[in-house]
Design a protein around this motif. Sequence first.
Motif, short mmCIF file in Angstrom:
data_model
loop_
_atom_site.label_atom_id
_atom_site.label_comp_id
_atom_site.label_asym_id
_atom_site.label_seq_id
_atom_site.Cartn_x
_atom_site.Cartn_y
_atom_site.Cartn_z
N ASP A 16 44.65 34.59 40.33
CA ASP A 16 44.01 34.56 41.66
C ASP A 16 43.44 35.92 42.05
N VAL A 17 44.15 36.99 41.74
CA VAL A 17 43.67 38.33 42.06
C VAL A 17 42.40 38.64 41.26
N LEU A 18 42.42 38.30 39.97
CA LEU A 18 41.22 38.51 39.15
C LEU A 18 40.05 37.71 39.69
N ILE B 183 39.02 44.88 36.48
CA ILE B 183 39.24 43.57 35.86
C ILE B 183 39.69 43.75 34.41
N PHE B 184 38.99 44.60 33.71
CA PHE B 184 39.30 44.83 32.30
C PHE B 184 40.68 45.48 32.14
N MET B 185 41.00 46.43 33.01
CA MET B 185 42.28 47.13 32.91
C MET B 185 43.46 46.22 33.26
N ILE B 186 43.25 45.20 34.06
CA ILE B 186 44.29 44.20 34.32
C ILE B 186 44.40 43.25 33.13
N SER B 187 43.28 42.92 32.54
CA SER B 187 43.25 41.93 31.46
C SER B 187 43.79 42.45 30.13
N PHE C 99 35.49 38.39 29.40
CA PHE C 99 36.67 38.75 28.61
C PHE C 99 37.92 38.29 29.35
N SER C 100 38.01 38.62 30.61
CA SER C 100 39.17 38.28 31.43
C SER C 100 39.36 36.77 31.54
N LYS C 101 38.28 36.07 31.84
CA LYS C 101 38.38 34.61 31.98
C LYS C 101 38.84 33.97 30.67
N LYS C 102 38.37 34.49 29.55
CA LYS C 102 38.76 33.95 28.25
C LYS C 102 40.24 34.16 27.99
N ILE C 103 40.76 35.36 28.25
CA ILE C 103 42.17 35.61 27.96
C ILE C 103 43.06 34.88 28.94
N VAL C 104 42.67 34.78 30.20
CA VAL C 104 43.46 34.01 31.17
C VAL C 104 43.51 32.55 30.76
#
Length: 191
Positions: free
Chosen positions: A30-32, A45-49, A145-150
């Motif tokens: 949700d935060v992303l 975003i990247f550093m969280i992912s 990248f983030s959406k893919k890993i989540v």
Amino acid sequence: MGYLCVARRGGAAVSGGKTAEELFKAWYEDVLAMLYPHRDAGIAIFMISLPLTERYLRQKSNLGPDADLSDDFMRCLVKIFSALRDVATARQFWAAYRNGFLHQATLSTSTRRGTLLPIGWLTHDIADSIQIIPDGSFCVHPELFSKKIVSEIKADFATFAGTVAGAPPLAKVEGFHPITMHSMPIGTRGG
């Protein structure tokens, strides 16, 4: 009473009845999602992912938290992001992006041994999560990248939440009651 984020061995349910999956959604997904519309949030975003990616791939490749990253880890990364093609390319990508951003808040230009790494870019102006351009440079779309890993983690949450090879358990919420103490100034000056 406040709340404290703790990592303890234990069951899936946590205070307030939230599961690890519900906390993952609240704390990360949700935060992303709130950050995605903000183009300037790409680095955040990247550093969280990246740590989410590392935990998931360490669990998937049965690799403990202190172990060096294995070829199996890199093959898992390539399976998710096929543009990386092979283990050697995945290692270069990981060294440039993960080691750079999570240790220095920027891209790494060389390994600890001094080996030069390909140039890296973060951009919202590509159609894929990762692209390798003809000169060998990496381009990463942080949101994709983030959406893919989540998405990968959500589809295989049991692996992400696992504690193989001594990995710490996921954090959970517990009540926290701070001890109230009278304040006393502490310093280096007498008086």
